[in-house]
Motif scaffolding. Structure first.
Motif, mmCIF file in Angstrom:
data_model
loop_
_atom_site.group_PDB
_atom_site.id
_atom_site.type_symbol
_atom_site.label_atom_id
_atom_site.label_comp_id
_atom_site.label_asym_id
_atom_site.label_seq_id
_atom_site.Cartn_x
_atom_site.Cartn_y
_atom_site.Cartn_z
ATOM 1 N N PRO A 190 -11.165 14.779 32.761
ATOM 2 C CA PRO A 190 -11.822 14.129 33.909
ATOM 3 C C PRO A 190 -13.266 13.755 33.596
ATOM 4 O O PRO A 190 -14.011 14.535 33.004
ATOM 5 C CB PRO A 190 -11.751 15.191 35.006
ATOM 6 N N VAL A 205 -15.875 13.430 38.692
ATOM 7 C CA VAL A 205 -14.533 13.406 39.278
ATOM 8 C C VAL A 205 -14.298 14.633 40.160
ATOM 9 O O VAL A 205 -13.752 14.523 41.271
ATOM 10 C CB VAL A 205 -13.459 13.306 38.174
ATOM 11 N N GLY A 258 -9.307 9.599 34.914
ATOM 12 C CA GLY A 258 -9.116 9.918 36.320
ATOM 13 C C GLY A 258 -7.980 10.902 36.522
ATOM 14 O O GLY A 258 -7.752 11.792 35.689
ATOM 15 N N ALA A 306 -11.245 9.790 42.672
ATOM 16 C CA ALA A 306 -11.453 10.194 41.286
ATOM 17 C C ALA A 306 -11.735 8.995 40.387
ATOM 18 O O ALA A 306 -12.678 9.014 39.579
ATOM 19 C CB ALA A 306 -10.223 10.955 40.780
ATOM 20 N N SER A 317 -14.896 7.988 37.904
ATOM 21 C CA SER A 317 -14.744 7.800 36.460
ATOM 22 C C SER A 317 -15.113 6.380 36.039
ATOM 23 O O SER A 317 -15.735 6.180 34.986
ATOM 24 C CB SER A 317 -13.315 8.132 36.011
#
Length: 372
Positions: free
Chosen positions: A24, A28, A207, A267, A271
């Protein structure tokens, strides 16, 4: 601070499996926490959800270099491919051209069309790569769709001819589909000549599961007979009279039938913001150099490489053949090195958080494992 220092797992070292599961991106975790806070507010939180969806689409379009109206998020790359397969006007005798380097998600929807009399032609790779002339030899007046991965999940070869391939496909009235799952976020993904494109967000885009960037060109939208329709894909779904006709949303928005996976969109918003804050040309150059170094080191061990040599094919993936790929993967894990193994091969992948120490750990561990 380097990119690596922002990824706790990368700092430990030996993580070379982004092609299966990306780490991640910074922000995130906080973004998902924000989603949960807004979800905890109930219906009032939806305003923030919809705002995040709008922001995520704009960021994805920015990364692709596409109009936001042509860019949406679907639940998975497999969903995007199945929507495309179901929404083209197939007739018996039509042809789909695919390759022997495709992930099953980019094979199965086309193989299923055989029941409707569609011919599926598989272009063979040579030395782990695909050649434009092999595609053009397979394209004829019956060709309705050509589909190819921008980067092969199997060999790691980047395909450099999408624009020329698109020209060849369009000359016979066909559609070019590109699976960019193993490319977007790490490698260049040119849209010239491309009609339909998708990329999962949990690999190189750093993500979560549950979303896939999806692009549909305006020209394809004009001839697209959407197979599945939901309340989210139409304008004014809550009109007083809903039992008559309906109007699909313009652009690619019609592809989304129902409520998006907002957690995944929170998320990917984080990212994508992080990825777009980088000098991607610089990061790609550095990561490409690492990838070439990795290939050279594995070749020096005498391993049968699947990944072709040459800068034109460089992505983030290096693979080699081995009948005990899954066992090698497990044994490397015992040495703290994470790669993918199975299907008669071992695959290592290099992202922006990788460095030379990861390569060294892999080579040293491989030497011990192979000596067994």
């Amino acid at each position: 601070m380097s990119c690596r220092e922002l990824f706790p797992r990368a700092v430990i070292g030996g993580y070379l499996d982004t092609a299966a599961e990306g780490l991640p991106a910074p922000g995130v975790t906080e973004a998902v926490a924000e989603y949960l806070r807004e979800k905890g507010r109930g219906t009032p939180g939806r305003l923030r959800h919809f705002g995040i969806e709008t922001e995520a689409r704009a960021l994805a379009a920015d990364l692709l270099g596409a109009p936001v109206t042509d860019t949406v998020f679907l639940p998975t790359a497999s969903d995007a491919l199945n929507i495309l397969a179901a929404s083209l006007p197939w007739q018996a005798g039509d042809r789909v051209v695919t390759t022997d380097l495709e992930f099953p998600s980019n094979l199965l929807p086309w193989l299923a069309l055989r029941e409707r009399g569609v011919d599926v032609q598989v272009v063979a790779s040579h030395g782990g790569a695909l050649q434009l002339e092999d595609f053009t030899a397979a394209i004829d007046r019956r060709t309705r769709l050509v589909t190819v991965s921008q980067v092969s999940y199997k060999t790691g070869a980047w395909f450099p001819h999408t624009e020329a391939l698109g020209d060849a496909v369009h000359a016979v009235g066909g559609v070019l589909c590109v699976d960019a799952t193993q490319a977007l976020g790490r490698c260049p993904v040119p849209l010239a000549g491309v009609d339909f494109l998708m990329a999962s967000t949990f690999k190189w885009l750093l993500g979560l599961h549950g979303a896939a960037v999806t692009y549909m060109s305006p020209l394809l939208r004009e001839r697209f007979a959407l197979a599945g329709v939901g309340w989210y894909s139409v304008d004014n779904a809550m009109a007083a009279v809903r039992t008559g006709t309906y109007d699909l949303k313009s652009g690619a928005a019609c592809l989304v039938a129902g409520m998006p996976n907002f957690a995944a969109l929170y998320a990917i918003t984080a990212s994508l913001k992080w990825l777009l804050s980088l000098d991607l040309a610089v990061e790609r150059k550095r990561a490409d150099l690492l990838t070439r170094h990795l290939r050279e080191r594995l070749a020096a061990l005498g391993l049968p490489l699947l990944t072709p040599e040459g800068d034109d094919y460089t992505s983030g993936i290096v693979s080699f053949e081995h009948p005990e790929g899954e066992q090698i993967m497990r044994q490397l894990g015992e040495h703290g090195v994470v790669v993918w193994g199975g299907d008669g091969r071992v695959r290592a992948s290099v992202h922006y958080y990788s460095d030379e120490s990861d390569l060294q750990l892999l080579v040293e561990a491989l030497q011990k494992v192979l000596a067994r």
